[in-house]
Write an enzyme that holds these catalytic residues in place. Structure first.
Site, mmCIF file in Angstrom:
data_model
loop_
_atom_site.group_PDB
_atom_site.id
_atom_site.type_symbol
_atom_site.label_atom_id
_atom_site.label_comp_id
_atom_site.label_asym_id
_atom_site.label_seq_id
_atom_site.Cartn_x
_atom_site.Cartn_y
_atom_site.Cartn_z
ATOM 1 N N LYS A 195 -1.832 -11.911 13.674
ATOM 2 C CA LYS A 195 -3.279 -12.036 13.829
ATOM 3 C C LYS A 195 -3.827 -13.220 13.023
ATOM 4 O O LYS A 195 -4.603 -14.026 13.539
ATOM 5 C CB LYS A 195 -3.977 -10.748 13.382
ATOM 6 C CG LYS A 195 -3.677 -9.528 14.213
ATOM 7 C CD LYS A 195 -4.521 -8.339 13.804
ATOM 8 C CE LYS A 195 -4.372 -7.976 12.340
ATOM 9 N NZ LYS A 195 -2.979 -7.631 11.977
ATOM 10 N N THR A 196 -3.448 -13.302 11.754
ATOM 11 C CA THR A 196 -3.966 -14.360 10.899
ATOM 12 C C THR A 196 -3.508 -15.729 11.385
ATOM 13 O O THR A 196 -4.297 -16.677 11.462
ATOM 14 C CB THR A 196 -3.525 -14.133 9.442
ATOM 15 O OG1 THR A 196 -4.038 -12.882 8.984
ATOM 16 C CG2 THR A 196 -4.036 -15.239 8.536
ATOM 17 N N LYS A 235 -8.292 -2.225 2.437
ATOM 18 C CA LYS A 235 -8.080 -1.282 3.530
ATOM 19 C C LYS A 235 -8.896 -0.010 3.346
ATOM 20 O O LYS A 235 -9.247 0.648 4.329
ATOM 21 C CB LYS A 235 -6.585 -0.945 3.641
ATOM 22 C CG LYS A 235 -5.758 -2.077 4.233
ATOM 23 C CD LYS A 235 -6.214 -2.444 5.639
ATOM 24 C CE LYS A 235 -5.326 -3.532 6.236
ATOM 25 N NZ LYS A 235 -5.791 -3.933 7.592
ATOM 26 N N SER A 254 0.054 -5.097 11.057
ATOM 27 C CA SER A 254 0.392 -6.065 10.024
ATOM 28 C C SER A 254 1.683 -6.791 10.370
ATOM 29 O O SER A 254 2.693 -6.166 10.702
ATOM 30 C CB SER A 254 0.542 -5.341 8.675
ATOM 31 O OG SER A 254 0.950 -6.229 7.677
ATOM 32 N N ASP A 297 -8.879 -10.458 10.430
ATOM 33 C CA ASP A 297 -8.298 -9.116 10.353
ATOM 34 C C ASP A 297 -9.236 -7.973 10.715
ATOM 35 O O ASP A 297 -8.797 -6.999 11.300
ATOM 36 C CB ASP A 297 -7.764 -8.891 8.933
ATOM 37 C CG ASP A 297 -6.863 -7.673 8.830
ATOM 38 O OD1 ASP A 297 -5.893 -7.589 9.605
ATOM 39 O OD2 ASP A 297 -7.132 -6.807 7.991
ATOM 40 N N ARG A 305 0.828 -1.204 0.000
ATOM 41 C CA ARG A 305 0.000 0.000 0.000
ATOM 42 C C ARG A 305 0.866 1.259 0.000
ATOM 43 O O ARG A 305 2.034 1.228 0.368
ATOM 44 C CB ARG A 305 -0.942 -0.007 1.216
ATOM 45 C CG ARG A 305 -2.046 -1.037 1.069
ATOM 46 C CD ARG A 305 -3.119 -0.888 2.123
ATOM 47 N NE ARG A 305 -2.650 -1.256 3.445
ATOM 48 C CZ ARG A 305 -2.747 -0.473 4.510
ATOM 49 N NH1 ARG A 305 -3.261 0.738 4.390
ATOM 50 N NH2 ARG A 305 -2.325 -0.886 5.683
ATOM 51 N N HIS A 355 -9.303 -3.641 14.276
ATOM 52 C CA HIS A 355 -8.272 -4.279 13.456
ATOM 53 C C HIS A 355 -7.754 -5.464 14.257
ATOM 54 O O HIS A 355 -6.795 -5.352 15.021
ATOM 55 C CB HIS A 355 -7.147 -3.290 13.154
ATOM 56 C CG HIS A 355 -6.128 -3.824 12.195
ATOM 57 N ND1 HIS A 355 -4.862 -3.290 12.076
ATOM 58 C CD2 HIS A 355 -6.187 -4.831 11.291
ATOM 59 C CE1 HIS A 355 -4.188 -3.948 11.160
ATOM 60 N NE2 HIS A 355 -4.967 -4.892 10.671
ATOM 61 N N ARG A 379 1.269 -12.406 -0.811
ATOM 62 C CA ARG A 379 -0.015 -12.548 -0.122
ATOM 63 C C ARG A 379 -0.899 -13.593 -0.799
ATOM 64 O O ARG A 379 -0.779 -13.858 -1.989
ATOM 65 C CB ARG A 379 -0.769 -11.218 -0.133
ATOM 66 C CG ARG A 379 -0.108 -10.097 0.645
ATOM 67 C CD ARG A 379 -0.534 -10.115 2.081
ATOM 68 N NE ARG A 379 -0.095 -8.936 2.824
ATOM 69 C CZ ARG A 379 -0.587 -8.572 3.997
ATOM 70 N NH1 ARG A 379 -1.553 -9.276 4.559
ATOM 71 N NH2 ARG A 379 -0.120 -7.505 4.617
#
Length: 536
Positions: free
Chosen positions: A373-374, A332, A369, A388, A187, A351, A453
């Site tokens: 988390k994932t 996002k 990020s 997420d 991003r 988030h 990704r």
């Protein structure tokens, strides 16, 4: 100011803060904003997850990085209508809605649209059904052509479009679609702009340290026209009508208009997929994305600091993408919209990852990020609610998305079996490197980028909880990637400490692999409302 009703719809009204009270004056009575300083100072942003430039000077070099030589080498070579409404009438209304979304505000009507692939002659409109426009001085070549709409295509159809028309698209050995996002592999937060107007003046965080770099309404409309004109110049565009938020009371309708099959498949996976019955009554979307990422913005336009611009207008409920094909901008961008809309309804947007034990105990995993988390939410001993983005309301927690967006660097079946096995037909693999002959992906290869990704539907995880909702959380886990040993590996916090670390959002640099380790701050609590913690 935005407000939400019980039926899940939302509307906007003017803020009581007058624009005239703001310092300075720009075009059309809007404030004069200096964006150069904030754009060049990284410390003015509260986050920066931009990726390093790709190691390629041309598109051919970029494509060559995607594949590795092997031995031997191989040459590359609708449902029934609802009620009394006829199917023809429903299709006509659907096309009118899409035409209105693609309408230029400088012309009287939207483009002439027709469903189907222009490569198939059978889908071309018959002359008798073409709506003719009287020639006028404003007529251009674009008004003399049809724009073909590829509407809510299936993954198989999108595979065919990508492989046939988009260079750099391949099927991997597990059936996933490997593709490239071009020069931008992450991003671009410094190129993101939010329209500052009466709607957002008093509700958004502006100024130093804020991620909201402002722009005015006129500049947004210039970029919107550029994106819409580009999309209308194409023979075909992809249109997705989908939903955000699994809580039906607060569900948001979104429309994504894009030029690439890759982007359409990505959003098909990441948003909540509508049933045929829901599409029949979809109507006007609550929010629209115009993804013209292959086309650059005009750098001479006010507020532009590069050829990339991601612009959000909350008053118009629209987002425009120019100059970047990285699909994460759409994901996002919609999350930012939910951060604005949900708190106005008394709902906390988070988030975080989220899963649930077999006894109904829900855990939330907070972190930036790359903090885990994932990975942690995808525990095969617990039910996955989401990896997420979530909402926490009086009803409990609900996933905003319909899919997962997992980092692939160093992915292995031994360490993360559920994520590894989810990379199959229908999954989008971004910027990975694979064997030219076997099409087997090398997840350790960073030739294109470290930010590789995978985007896949949440049901690809065997223990996903569908629908993706759960009761109030019992455990909150704050994840940090502490490279300097400030935090102990595991800490159990009281109420005051939990609030402090939640607001602080502490983490160290997460892009340094040699320092990457996980530190957990947890708190077991009983929650009655999303803004009140008790009995900690």
């Amino acid at each position: 100011m935005a407000s939400g009703g019980a039926n899940g719809e939302f509307s906007f009204s003017s803020s009581t803060t007058a624009a005239a009270n703001r310092a300075g004056s720009g075009r059309n009575g809007l404030p004069k904003i200096q964006t150069q300083d904030s754009a060049k100072k990284a410390e003015d942003l509260c986050y920066d997850d931009s990726a390093t430039p790709v190691k390629a000077q041309t598109l051919d070099e970029l494509h060559s990085l995607q594949k590795k030589r092997s031995t031997p080498s191989t040459p590359i070579t609708a449902p029934a209508a609802a009620g009394n409404q006829s199917e023809e009438e429903r299709q006509r209304q659907q096309l009118q809605s899409i035409s209105a979304s693609l309408a230029s505000l400088t012309r009287e009507t939207g483009p002439k649209v027709v469903k189907g692939d222009p490569a198939r002659r059978s889908t071309a409109p018959k002359v008798g059904h073409v709506e003719h426009y009287a020639p006028s001085i404003s007529v251009t070549d674009s008004s003399l052509k049809f724009t073909h709409v590829l509407y809510n295509l299936s993954p198989a159809e999108l595979y065919e479009q990508a492989i046939k028309y988009e260079k750099g698209s391949f099927i991997t050995s597990t059936g996933a679609l490997a593709t490239l996002s071009g020069a931008k592999t992450g991003r671009s937060p410094r190129d993101k702009r939010v329209v500052r107007d009466d709607t957002t003046e008093g509700d958004l965080w502006w100024g130093k340290g804020s991620p909201n770099i402002e722009m005015d309404e006129h500049t947004f409309m210039v970029n919107r026209e550029r994106a819409v004109d580009y999309l209308n110049s194409l023979d075909k565009v992809f249109v997705n009508d989908q939903f955000l938020n699994w809580d039906p009371e607060h569900r948001i309708k979104v429309r994504i208009v894009s030029a690439r099959a890759y982007h359409s498949l990505f959003m098909h996976n990441m948003c909540i997929r509508a049933t045929p019955e829901e599409l029949e009554n979809f109507g006007t979307p609550d929010f629209t994305i115009y993804n013209a990422g292959q086309f650059p913005c005009n750098r001479y336009t006010h507020y532009m600091t590069s050829s990339t611009s991601i612009d959000l207008n909350l008053g118009r409920r629209e987002m425009v993408i120019l100059g970047t094909q990285y699909a994460g901008e759409m994901k996002k961008g919609l999350f930012g919209v939910m951060h604005y809309l949900m708190p106005l309804r008394g709902i906390l947007s988070l988030h975080s990852g989220c899963n649930m034990g077999k006894d109904g105990d829900v855990a939330l995993f907070f972190g930036l990020s790359g903090t885990g988390k994932t990975t942690l939410s995808t525990d095969h001993n617990r039910y996955l609610i989401g990896d997420d983005e979530h909402c926490w309301s009086d009803n409990g927690v609900s996933n905003i998305e319909g899919g997962c967006y997992a980092k692939c660097i160093d992915l292995s079946a031994e360490k993360e079996p559920d994520i590894f096995n989810a990379i199959k037909f229908g999954t989008v693999l971004e910027n990975v490197v694979f064997d030219e002959h076997t099409r087997q992906v090398d997840y350790s290869d960073k030739s294109v980028t470290e930010n590789t990704r995978a985007a896949y539907p949440i049901e690809y995880i065997p223990n996903a909880k569908l629908p993706c909702v759960g009761p109030h959380p019992k455990n909150v886990i704050l994840l940090a990637c502490d490279a300097f040993g400030v935090l102990p590996p595991v800490s159990r916090l009281n109420l005051a400490q939990t609030m402090y670390h939640f607001i602080s959002g502490y983490t160290a640099l997460v892009l340094l692999p040699r320092f990457r380790s996980f530190f957990v701050v947890s708190c077991s609590c009983s929650f009655t409302r999303p803004n009140r913690l008790t009995k900690c």
